[in-house]
Write a protein that holds these residues in place. Structure first.
Motif, PDB file in Angstrom:
ATOM      1  N   UNK A 390       0.832  -1.206   0.000  1.00 42.42           N
ATOM      2  CA  UNK A 390       0.000   0.000   0.000  1.00 42.42           C
ATOM      3  C   UNK A 390       0.866   1.256   0.000  1.00 42.42           C
ATOM      4  N   UNK A 391       1.929   1.256   0.806  1.00 45.26           N
ATOM      5  CA  UNK A 391       2.811   2.422   0.854  1.00 45.26           C
ATOM      6  C   UNK A 391       3.494   2.655  -0.478  1.00 45.26           C
ATOM      7  N   UNK A 392       3.966   1.580  -1.113  1.00 50.11           N
ATOM      8  CA  UNK A 392       4.627   1.720  -2.418  1.00 50.11           C
ATOM      9  C   UNK A 392       3.643   2.230  -3.467  1.00 50.11           C
ATOM     10  N   UNK A 393       2.397   1.711  -3.433  1.00 49.63           N
ATOM     11  CA  UNK A 393       1.378   2.155  -4.385  1.00 49.63           C
ATOM     12  C   UNK A 393       1.054   3.631  -4.199  1.00 49.63           C
ATOM     13  N   UNK A 394       0.893   4.038  -2.933  1.00 52.19           N
ATOM     14  CA  UNK A 394       0.608   5.454  -2.663  1.00 52.19           C
ATOM     15  C   UNK A 394       1.768   6.330  -3.112  1.00 52.19           C
ATOM     16  N   UNK A 395       2.995   5.904  -2.829  1.00 51.17           N
ATOM     17  CA  UNK A 395       4.170   6.677  -3.237  1.00 51.17           C
ATOM     18  C   UNK A 395       4.248   6.791  -4.754  1.00 51.17           C
ATOM     19  N   UNK A 396       3.973   5.680  -5.467  1.00 45.97           N
ATOM     20  CA  UNK A 396       3.986   5.699  -6.934  1.00 45.97           C
ATOM     21  C   UNK A 396       2.934   6.668  -7.468  1.00 45.97           C
ATOM     22  N   UNK A 397       1.737   6.631  -6.867  1.00 50.12           N
ATOM     23  CA  UNK A 397       0.669   7.528  -7.313  1.00 50.12           C
ATOM     24  C   UNK A 397       1.036   8.986  -7.076  1.00 50.12           C
ATOM     25  N   UNK A 398       1.630   9.276  -5.930  1.00 53.05           N
ATOM     26  CA  UNK A 398       2.037  10.649  -5.631  1.00 53.05           C
ATOM     27  C   UNK A 398       3.088  11.129  -6.626  1.00 53.05           C
ATOM     28  N   UNK A 399       4.052  10.271  -6.949  1.00 51.31           N
ATOM     29  CA  UNK A 399       5.094  10.650  -7.913  1.00 51.31           C
ATOM     30  C   UNK A 399       4.486  10.940  -9.287  1.00 51.31           C
ATOM     31  N   UNK A 400       3.545  10.115  -9.714  1.00 52.62           N
ATOM     32  CA  UNK A 400       2.915  10.335 -11.015  1.00 52.62           C
ATOM     33  C   UNK A 400       2.108  11.624 -11.033  1.00 52.62           C
ATOM     34  N   UNK A 401       1.408  11.911  -9.945  1.00 51.96           N
ATOM     35  CA  UNK A 401       0.639  13.158  -9.885  1.00 51.96           C
ATOM     36  C   UNK A 401       1.567  14.359  -9.936  1.00 51.96           C
ATOM     37  N   UNK A 402       2.685  14.301  -9.210  1.00 49.13           N
ATOM     38  CA  UNK A 402       3.646  15.402  -9.217  1.00 49.13           C
ATOM     39  C   UNK A 402       4.229  15.601 -10.611  1.00 49.13           C
ATOM     40  N   UNK A 403       4.552  14.508 -11.301  1.00 50.35           N
ATOM     41  CA  UNK A 403       5.100  14.607 -12.660  1.00 50.35           C
ATOM     42  C   UNK A 403       4.096  15.231 -13.607  1.00 50.35           C
ATOM     43  N   UNK A 404       2.831  14.816 -13.492  1.00 52.16           N
ATOM     44  CA  UNK A 404       1.797  15.380 -14.363  1.00 52.16           C
ATOM     45  C   UNK A 404       1.608  16.875 -14.107  1.00 52.16           C
ATOM     46  N   UNK A 405       1.659  17.263 -12.835  1.00 50.61           N
ATOM     47  CA  UNK A 405       1.516  18.680 -12.495  1.00 50.61           C
ATOM     48  C   UNK A 405       2.682  19.497 -13.050  1.00 50.61           C
ATOM     49  N   UNK A 406       3.913  18.972 -12.922  1.00 53.03           N
ATOM     50  CA  UNK A 406       5.076  19.664 -13.463  1.00 53.03           C
ATOM     51  C   UNK A 406       5.006  19.773 -14.973  1.00 53.03           C
ATOM     52  N   UNK A 407       4.560  18.715 -15.629  1.00 49.82           N
ATOM     53  CA  UNK A 407       4.443  18.733 -17.102  1.00 49.82           C
ATOM     54  C   UNK A 407       3.410  19.762 -17.541  1.00 49.82           C
ATOM     55  N   UNK A 408       2.274  19.781 -16.838  1.00 51.89           N
ATOM     56  CA  UNK A 408       1.233  20.755 -17.200  1.00 51.89           C
ATOM     57  C   UNK A 408       1.719  22.181 -16.950  1.00 51.89           C
ATOM     58  N   UNK A 409       2.472  22.396 -15.896  1.00 54.28           N
ATOM     59  CA  UNK A 409       2.993  23.728 -15.595  1.00 54.28           C
ATOM     60  C   UNK A 409       3.975  24.194 -16.672  1.00 54.28           C
ATOM     61  N   UNK A 410       4.841  23.282 -17.147  1.00 56.63           N
ATOM     62  CA  UNK A 410       5.807  23.640 -18.190  1.00 56.63           C
ATOM     63  C   UNK A 410       5.112  23.961 -19.513  1.00 56.63           C
ATOM     64  N   UNK A 411       4.088  23.154 -19.836  1.00 59.54           N
ATOM     65  CA  UNK A 411       3.344  23.419 -21.062  1.00 59.54           C
ATOM     66  C   UNK A 411       2.665  24.770 -21.016  1.00 59.54           C
ATOM     67  N   UNK A 412       2.107  25.093 -19.885  1.00 61.37           N
ATOM     68  CA  UNK A 412       1.450  26.391 -19.739  1.00 61.37           C
ATOM     69  C   UNK A 412       2.446  27.533 -19.819  1.00 61.37           C
ATOM     70  N   UNK A 413       3.616  27.348 -19.235  1.00 54.01           N
ATOM     71  CA  UNK A 413       4.647  28.388 -19.273  1.00 54.01           C
ATOM     72  C   UNK A 413       5.195  28.562 -20.680  1.00 54.01           C
ATOM     73  N   UNK A 414       5.292  27.456 -21.484  1.00 54.98           N
ATOM     74  CA  UNK A 414       5.805  27.537 -22.847  1.00 54.98           C
ATOM     75  C   UNK A 414       4.874  28.278 -23.774  1.00 54.98           C
ATOM     76  N   UNK A 415       3.586  28.184 -23.573  1.00 52.88           N
ATOM     77  CA  UNK A 415       2.638  28.894 -24.410  1.00 52.88           C
ATOM     78  C   UNK A 415       2.650  30.388 -24.127  1.00 52.88           C
TER      79      UNK A 415
END
Length: 415
Positions: A390-415
């Protein structure tokens, strides 16, 4: 003249006997005619988990020959359980009761009294004595307080119980029971004094009856709900101190046998062995074992020895020692987790200051041992694996959410 005196004495004695019998009948009639309260009141009673208690049906009509006990979790709760076989003849052997057993397997009705064995926190509630027709005579408000996380104080170390907590409209305090008897004799023993959590307030509900005015146990329904969050962190407590007492005269099983054994042991040719019943247990290496003292209950004074070593509560009580592999719980059971070869030996049990039984434990190595889900080690391993997953799954999910947020932020900044 003498015959007249004798006749007078006989008459006086006869009159006294009649008056004595009349007094006894009067007492019986008063007891039988004790009226039940017109409005059902709840008498408060508090216990520590794993104890057994008896609730007498203190009043009932004389024509009622059998009673039914009802259990209600809270006042007005629609889920009411019936604790009887409708004959009042259910018999339960307390030695066969296990921790966590369902209440229907842990109660007995004897002479109109309800006996509940090894109570648990979830057994707290209202117990009502009545009939199967729905007539109610007497009731109790039972509060079972958890022994997990209990506060421990050692009087020999100048440790003191918890102080009273004074609030605006109430006071939280601990009320102690009497000291138990010394749990060993002729050697240094220990005494316990159990204290339960209580509340003193002038705002208690009037439908609940208490032994001391304006004082009730912390889990009682007599406390208004707006006050119940004040003392949730208050725990029961136990005070432990050293003691000594002499042993009584012991009767030897065979005349002369004890004295000969003592002489041989003093010469060093044979170790002295207590004259108590001995049981033999074989345990696998790495497995767990729980040893219970025969006939002992949590409120009794119980002690454990391993061979000639005293297992004092100051070191082996649960939660005291950093290592919990070998410990004594508050129900007076001896626990050995992950048995090792050094745990082999004879464990002696003291009850109420007398040695009553011995358990000879042998630890053997089994090369092939099939594990089952009932083993404590298997449950612990499964719990660790699932928790890690459960801890590994939660950690994996948190990492993926953080990556998606960073990607969306970069895309918004590039436009």
């Amino acid at each position: 003249m003498a015959s007249g005196v004798l006749a007078g004495i006989v008459l006086v004695l006869h009159t006294a006997g009649v008056l004595h019998a009349f007094a006894i009948m009067e007492k019986e009639d008063v007891f039988k005619k004790t009226p039940c309260p017109a409005f059902l009141m709840f008498e408060n009673a508090a216990y520590l988990a794993d104890m057994s208690f008896e609730l007498p049906c203190n009043c009932k009509p004389e024509e009622v020959t059998s009673v039914v006990w009802y259990f209600q979790k809270g006042l007005g709760n629609q889920q009411t359980r019936v604790l009887t076989d409708f004959d009042g003849t259910l018999i339960v052997d307390s030695s066969s009761i296990k921790v966590g057993s369902d209440m229907f397997r842990r109660f007995s009705i004897r002479m109109f009294s309800l006996i509940v064995f090894r109570v648990q926190v979830e057994d707290s509630g209202h117990y009502i004595c009545g009939t199967k027709q729905g007539d109610f005579f007497y009731s109790y408000d039972v509060d079972v307080q958890a022994s997990k996380g209990i506060e421990v104080a050692f009087a020999d170390r100048n440790q003191h119980p918890q102080e009273d907590r004074n609030e605006t409209q109430l006071t939280v305090l601990t009320i102690f029971w009497d000291w138990t008897t010394c749990n060993r004799c002729d050697v240094r023993g220990e005494q316990r004094r159990i204290g339960l959590c209580y509340v003193r307030s002038a705002y208690l509900l009037r439908r609940y009856r208490t032994t001391t005015a304006k004082v009730t146990s912390c889990g009682s329904s007599a406390i208004p709900k707006k006050f119940q969050g004040v003392f949730q962190q208050r725990k029961p407590e136990v005070v432990i101190r050293s003691c000594t007492k002499p042993c009584g005269k012991r009767k030897s099983s065979k005349k002369g046998e004890a004295s000969i054994s003592d002489v041989i042991s003093k010469l060093g040719e044979k170790p002295w062995v207590p004259d108590v019943p001995l049981q033999f247990h074989k345990q696998s290496l790495g497995s767990g074992v729980i040893i219970s003292c025969p006939g002992a209950r949590p409120e009794h004074a119980v002690a454990w020895d391993k061979d000639s070593t005293r297992l004092y509560l100051t070191r082996y009580l649960i939660g005291i020692n950093g290592s919990t592999r070998v410990f004594i719980d508050h129900g007076n059971h001896l626990h050995i987790r992950f048995a090792q070869l050094g745990d082999r030996g004879t464990y002696y049990c003291w009850r109420e200051g007398q040695m009553v039984a011995g358990f000879r434990l042998s630890v053997v190595y089994e090369s092939r041992r099939r594990r089952s889900l009932d083993d404590p080690e298997t449950r612990y391993a499964v719990k660790v694996i699932l928790t890690s997953y459960v801890l590994i799954t939660v950690l994996f999910a948190v990492i993926q959410v953080v990556r998606c947020c960073l990607y969306a932020f970069r895309c918004t900044a590039g436009e």
